[in-house]
Design a protein around this motif. Sequence first.
Motif, PDB file in Angstrom:
ATOM      1  N   ASP A  55     -38.946   8.268 -17.014  1.00  7.54           N
ATOM      2  CA  ASP A  55     -38.848   7.468 -15.799  1.00  7.54           C
ATOM      3  C   ASP A  55     -39.526   8.228 -14.656  1.00  7.54           C
ATOM      4  O   ASP A  55     -39.985   9.356 -14.832  1.00  7.54           O
ATOM      5  N   ARG A  75     -33.672   8.780 -13.614  1.00  7.37           N
ATOM      6  CA  ARG A  75     -32.479   7.996 -13.910  1.00  7.37           C
ATOM      7  C   ARG A  75     -31.748   8.497 -15.139  1.00  7.37           C
ATOM      8  O   ARG A  75     -30.526   8.477 -15.201  1.00  7.37           O
ATOM      9  N   ARG A  76     -32.507   8.960 -16.145  1.00 11.14           N
ATOM     10  CA  ARG A  76     -31.896   9.281 -17.435  1.00 11.14           C
ATOM     11  C   ARG A  76     -31.993  10.742 -17.843  1.00 11.14           C
ATOM     12  O   ARG A  76     -31.603  11.096 -18.951  1.00 11.14           O
ATOM     13  N   GLU A 101     -26.329   6.723 -15.641  1.00 12.80           N
ATOM     14  CA  GLU A 101     -27.637   6.944 -15.054  1.00 12.80           C
ATOM     15  C   GLU A 101     -27.473   7.547 -13.659  1.00 12.80           C
ATOM     16  O   GLU A 101     -26.506   7.226 -12.961  1.00 12.80           O
TER      17      GLU A 101
END
Length: 208
Positions: free
Chosen positions: A119, A152-153, A205
Amino acid sequence: MTRLLDVTPFGAGFTLRRPTERGRLLHMTIPMPRPLRVFDHVEDQYKIWALVRYAIPAMSREDKKPCFEVGVAFIGKRAPASYENDPGRRYEIAGTIDDPTTVPIKEQPIETERPEQRDTRHNIPVSISVETFNEKGELGQAESTVTENISRRGATVFSTLDVPVGRFIRLTSSDYNLTVHAVVRGRSKGAGGMPRLHLEFIDLEWPV
């Protein structure tokens, strides 16, 4: 030790104190009702390997402490040979589960891209506390540090903790009022030889 929430010949649901993730293998010892077994019908305990299908953060019904609700699919009496070489390897169901005695599984592809790179990465230093888990599933070592980047991850975190690839850790940020669990996907050294952990978040997340 835990207690089953539900069980069938194909799998079971239960809670765990320590984190796990989808695709991991667990070895279970269960006082399984004999009509539900597919082998070892005369043994007191039913020992079977299981594949984690989901792990959802929750609160314990008994003491209201954080835990994970886990669902697994039984895969058989023995683990794949590749598990012996890499217990952190992840697997997936390779076909339809029609017969609980022969559940087809395959290794998940090894990803070459680090989780924090999938991301948009934010190259910002987020202050966090990193905590490890010991062999009993209890929180062990702790360290205050910052992220090199975060998405986010996943994240890259500067850390001197000796945490092997495949192990789980807990991250806490007072600035974000957030606690997430992560698995170590890689280790490297940055500028000046500063050790780094490359992490993938497994339950939440990050709000970036």
